[in-house]
Every structure is written in C-alpha cells, then in structure tokens.
Design a protein around this motif. Structure first.
Motif, PDB file in Angstrom:
ATOM      1  N   GLY A  75      -5.032   0.527  -2.145  1.00 28.09           N
ATOM      2  CA  GLY A  75      -4.263  -0.698  -2.230  1.00 28.09           C
ATOM      3  C   GLY A  75      -2.864  -0.587  -1.685  1.00 28.09           C
ATOM      4  O   GLY A  75      -2.421   0.473  -1.223  1.00 28.09           O
ATOM      5  N   ASP A  76      -2.177  -1.714  -1.742  1.00 25.11           N
ATOM      6  CA  ASP A  76      -0.737  -1.775  -1.485  1.00 25.11           C
ATOM      7  C   ASP A  76      -0.083  -1.511  -2.829  1.00 25.11           C
ATOM      8  O   ASP A  76      -0.078  -2.369  -3.713  1.00 25.11           O
ATOM      9  N   LEU A  77       0.490  -0.326  -2.987  1.00 21.65           N
ATOM     10  CA  LEU A  77       1.001   0.106  -4.280  1.00 21.65           C
ATOM     11  C   LEU A  77       2.493  -0.166  -4.443  1.00 21.65           C
ATOM     12  O   LEU A  77       3.045   0.067  -5.524  1.00 21.65           O
ATOM     13  N   ASN A  78       3.139  -0.647  -3.401  1.00 17.36           N
ATOM     14  CA  ASN A  78       4.577  -0.929  -3.425  1.00 17.36           C
ATOM     15  C   ASN A  78       5.404   0.284  -3.849  1.00 17.36           C
ATOM     16  O   ASN A  78       6.545   0.157  -4.287  1.00 17.36           O
ATOM     17  N   ASP A  79       4.818   1.448  -3.749  1.00 20.98           N
ATOM     18  CA  ASP A  79       5.473   2.734  -3.972  1.00 20.98           C
ATOM     19  C   ASP A  79       4.931   3.714  -2.955  1.00 20.98           C
ATOM     20  O   ASP A  79       3.792   3.573  -2.476  1.00 20.98           O
ATOM     21  N   GLY A  80       5.741   4.722  -2.650  1.00 27.42           N
ATOM     22  CA  GLY A  80       5.288   5.778  -1.769  1.00 27.42           C
ATOM     23  C   GLY A  80       4.511   6.834  -2.532  1.00 27.42           C
ATOM     24  O   GLY A  80       4.509   6.859  -3.770  1.00 27.42           O
ATOM     25  N   PRO A  81       3.854   7.755  -1.810  1.00 31.08           N
ATOM     26  CA  PRO A  81       3.047   8.786  -2.463  1.00 31.08           C
ATOM     27  C   PRO A  81       3.846   9.706  -3.370  1.00 31.08           C
ATOM     28  O   PRO A  81       3.271  10.407  -4.200  1.00 31.08           O
ATOM     29  N   TYR A  82       5.157   9.704  -3.216  1.00 26.49           N
ATOM     30  CA  TYR A  82       6.053  10.595  -3.955  1.00 26.49           C
ATOM     31  C   TYR A  82       6.570   9.966  -5.253  1.00 26.49           C
ATOM     32  O   TYR A  82       7.192  10.648  -6.067  1.00 26.49           O
ATOM     33  N   ASN A  83       6.355   8.667  -5.475  1.00 33.09           N
ATOM     34  CA  ASN A  83       6.909   7.980  -6.638  1.00 33.09           C
ATOM     35  C   ASN A  83       6.157   8.320  -7.925  1.00 33.09           C
ATOM     36  O   ASN A  83       5.001   8.746  -7.902  1.00 33.09           O
ATOM     37  N   ILE A  85      -7.178  13.774  -8.765  1.00 31.40           N
ATOM     38  CA  ILE A  85      -7.166  12.788  -7.686  1.00 31.40           C
ATOM     39  C   ILE A  85      -6.442  13.368  -6.476  1.00 31.40           C
ATOM     40  O   ILE A  85      -5.369  13.961  -6.606  1.00 31.40           O
ATOM     41  N   PHE A  86      -7.026  13.176  -5.324  1.00 31.83           N
ATOM     42  CA  PHE A  86      -6.459  13.646  -4.060  1.00 31.83           C
ATOM     43  C   PHE A  86      -5.900  12.468  -3.272  1.00 31.83           C
ATOM     44  O   PHE A  86      -6.569  11.451  -3.104  1.00 31.83           O
ATOM     45  N   ASN A  87      -4.663  12.626  -2.790  1.00 29.76           N
ATOM     46  CA  ASN A  87      -4.014  11.582  -1.998  1.00 29.76           C
ATOM     47  C   ASN A  87      -3.687  12.120  -0.604  1.00 29.76           C
ATOM     48  O   ASN A  87      -2.665  12.784  -0.411  1.00 29.76           O
ATOM     49  N   PRO A  88      -4.516  11.845   0.387  1.00 34.11           N
ATOM     50  CA  PRO A  88      -4.276  12.375   1.736  1.00 34.11           C
ATOM     51  C   PRO A  88      -3.055  11.769   2.416  1.00 34.11           C
ATOM     52  O   PRO A  88      -2.591  12.304   3.427  1.00 34.11           O
ATOM     53  N   PHE A  89      -2.520  10.676   1.868  1.00 40.01           N
ATOM     54  CA  PHE A  89      -1.408  10.000   2.539  1.00 40.01           C
ATOM     55  C   PHE A  89      -0.052  10.608   2.213  1.00 40.01           C
ATOM     56  O   PHE A  89       0.936  10.289   2.874  1.00 40.01           O
ATOM     57  N   GLU A  90       0.008  11.507   1.237  1.00 38.23           N
ATOM     58  CA  GLU A  90       1.284  12.170   0.963  1.00 38.23           C
ATOM     59  C   GLU A  90       1.666  13.094   2.109  1.00 38.23           C
ATOM     60  O   GLU A  90       2.827  13.145   2.529  1.00 38.23           O
ATOM     61  N   GLU A  91       0.695  13.828   2.628  1.00 42.65           N
ATOM     62  CA  GLU A  91       0.985  14.710   3.767  1.00 42.65           C
ATOM     63  C   GLU A  91       1.392  13.899   4.996  1.00 42.65           C
ATOM     64  O   GLU A  91       2.256  14.319   5.767  1.00 42.65           O
TER      65      GLU A  91
END
Length: 362
Positions: A243-251, A272-278
């Motif tokens: 989704g559009d989380l209105n936060d970055g992967p670091y928040n 949970i794995f978040n590939p978008f942080e990298e």
C-alpha cells in the motif's frame, strides 16, 4: 564391464537432464496509488466537489476517460519484460468507488486480462478507498473483509501546522475518531496455493509528520495484528501486505509497529521482509516532496514467502515502475512523477511498485 554400460547411459541421461535450464511460473503483484481516480458525478455523501464538471479541477468526462486510459496503460505494463502477463494481483488506492474500477477494467489495455474487483466503501471523508484487482483465471478469492482502523484525535491542528500532502483534507471528527481508510484483507488461491493479501492506505501526514506519526503507527500495529491472526490459524500462512503507507521503510510504523526487516537473513519465524528498504538506501523513490525522494509505496511479505526453494510460490525480486512516460520532463517539477494538472491529465504523483512470485515448473 558389460553391466556398467547401462549405468553409464543412465548417468549421462541424468546429467543431461540436470543441465537443462529450469523453468518457472511467474506472477506479478503490484500496487499503485491512482491519485484521485474520481468520476464526474457529484456524490453528496463525500467531499468530491472539486472532481466534477463544475468543480475546481474542471473534471470533464473527456478528462476522466483519459485518466482511465492512462492508468490502464500503466497497469498493463508493470512487470514487463520479465513477465509478459499483466499483474495478476493489483492493489490500488485513492479510488472513489466501485464504478470507476468497473470502468477501468473495461479499458482496451486491460479487458483481455479478465480482472475481478474486491472493493469496500471506506469512511474516509473524501470517499477514497482501497481495492484489489485480480485476474480471475489465476486467483480465486475465498474470503475478504474490510478492517477499520480505529484512531482518535486529541488535539486540534492549526492551519500553520498543516503540511501539504497527497491527502491533505481535514479528517472527519466524530467523538474524536479520525475516519480514514480501512485495511482490506483478501484470502484466496493463486493457481491452487493459498495466499493472503492486505491492501493499505495509511493516514496521511496532514498536520505534520511528527504529529501524525502515531496514526500510522496504529495502522502498522493493526497490520501486524491481522498478520498474527492469520499465522495463528496457519503458521505457514503466506501474507503480502502492500500500500501507500505515507511513511518510508525506516519509520516506526513499519520498522517497529509492523516489525519489517530490510534483509532476508534478519527475518525470524513469523517475521516480515521489506525489499523496499534497500531500494530507499540506494536513493530510489516512489514520490518526491520538496526535491526529496521517499518510498511510501511498499510491498512486504512474510517469511513463509522467502524460503530458498521454489517448489511453491515464493518472492523473487521487487521493483519500482518508473518508465520515462511517467516522469515530468520539464518545468519546476522536472523528474517528478507526472501527475494531473488543470492543463494536463497525467498519471499519478506516485510511481507503482511490484514484486514477482515464482514457482518452479515441472
């Protein structure tokens, strides 16, 4: 010596088979913030006045049809060339109603993919919702529900504190509740394998990032609760949340409340794995604000989808779909996503994101 000949032939045959390239079945899973996908009809129950023929956007039927055409083109191309098929599953946000989705899937670019729609009206003041489109030939939903995010406002935000956002309308307050988008949970079978999908559009940064952070942290906690409930039923449940989380992967909403990890090796059982942080760490983005890029649009998977084998569907890789035609090529916002203006019907102020699920074909 004669007994060894058949063995040699068999060994050679096995070696030949093992040398053959493996083939895989592949599905693209995508998310796109459609940015104000409104029809031209005035709905008295929502704050959609500007998206009418007499409204501030001068939203004519011609513009609406062009918007549908633009979005359909994007959706039909996400994930290519690795997968020639359009995304099997598409999460969307900033959708006015089911009617606009029905108009969308009838567009020539999408019609042959036989998309189904799962949508609920949310309590958001502007009437914008989330939804899931799915290819009926590959995905069979068995249950779906909209889960409300119950958050409450205990402070009046002044105009001076407001920050311009993609969703800066004042929240509707009733008994101090902030009415925002529900989280959509869908369970179904992807080519025979059970899969759970959560589609999100978390509360905006209206009032400022720090002031509103608690709302998105609550959204992350609700997301975690939904995933926990699925894993309690089935410890190996495969869950995709997007989704559009209105936060970055670091928040905090993602790192702490949801507990997402940037590296596969860090993901523990039920994690949970978040590939978008990298991707964010490498300077990539899905939207820009004041010349600063961020990734608000993300797709994350549970550890059950990052196993080393591909005997069942597993995560392969992720990407941001940012083809040149989606980018503003001149003016003050050169390089930004090409969004709608009064003089041009663009695409969205967000780039879409996607992941691939693959399974070895036998």
């Amino acid at each position: 010596m004669r007994l060894k000949a058949p063995f040699c032939l068999l060994f050679s045959f096995i070696s030949f088979l093992s040398a053959q390239p493996k083939k895989y079945n592949i599905h693209t899973v995508a998310f796109y913030n459609f940015e104000n996908l409104f029809d031209t009809i005035n709905d008295p129950a929502t704050n959609d006045d500007e998206w009418t023929t007499d409204g501030a956007q001068n939203w004519t039927n011609e513009k609406y049809q062009q918007k549908l055409k633009n979005i359909a083109r994007v959706l039909s191309e996400i994930g290519t060339p690795e997968n020639t098929n359009a995304p099997t599953l598409i999460g969307g946000s900033e959708i006015e109603n089911r009617g606009v989705l029905e108009d969308l899937i009838k567009q020539p670019k999408l019609l042959n993919y036989n998309y189904g729609i799962i949508h609920f009206d949310s309590p958001d003041k502007r009437g914008i919702d989330v939804a899931l489109l799915y290819q009926k030939n590959h995905f069979k939903p068995i249950s779906f529900s909209n889960i409300p995010l119950l958050i409450y406002k205990n402070k009046t935000v002044s105009k001076e504190e407001k920050e311009e956002t993609d969703d800066d309308a004042e929240p509707k307050i009733e008994n101090n509740r902030v009415f925002t988008r529900d989280q959509l949970l869908v369970t179904g079978f992807l080519d025979g394998e059970e899969l759970n999908i959560i589609v999100n559009h978390w509360p905006s940064r209206s009032g400022g990032e720090k002031v509103s952070s608690k709302y998105r942290e609550a959204a992350g906690a609700l997301n975690r609760k939904i995933i926990d409930s699925l894993q309690q039923i089935n410890p190996d449940a495969k869950v995709i949340t997007m989704g559009d989380l209105n936060d970055g992967p670091y928040n905090k909403s993602i790192k702490t409340a949801l507990g997402a990890k940037a590296k596969k090796i860090e993901v523990q059982e039920f994690g949970i794995f978040n590939p978008f942080e990298e991707m964010f760490n490498k300077g990539q983005g899905t939207l820009a604000f004041r010349d600063s890029w961020d990734i608000f649009d993300q797709i994350m998977v549970t550890g059950s989808l990052i196993k080393p084998d591909f005997f069942s569907f597993n995560f392969w890789k992720a990407g941001i779909f940012n083809k040149p035609y989606l980018i503003q090529d001149s003016g003050k916002y050169k390089g930004y996503p090409l969004r709608h203006t009064l003089t041009e019907v663009g695409y969205s102020d967000h780039f879409p994101v996607y992941i691939y699920l693959i399974k070895q074909a036998f």
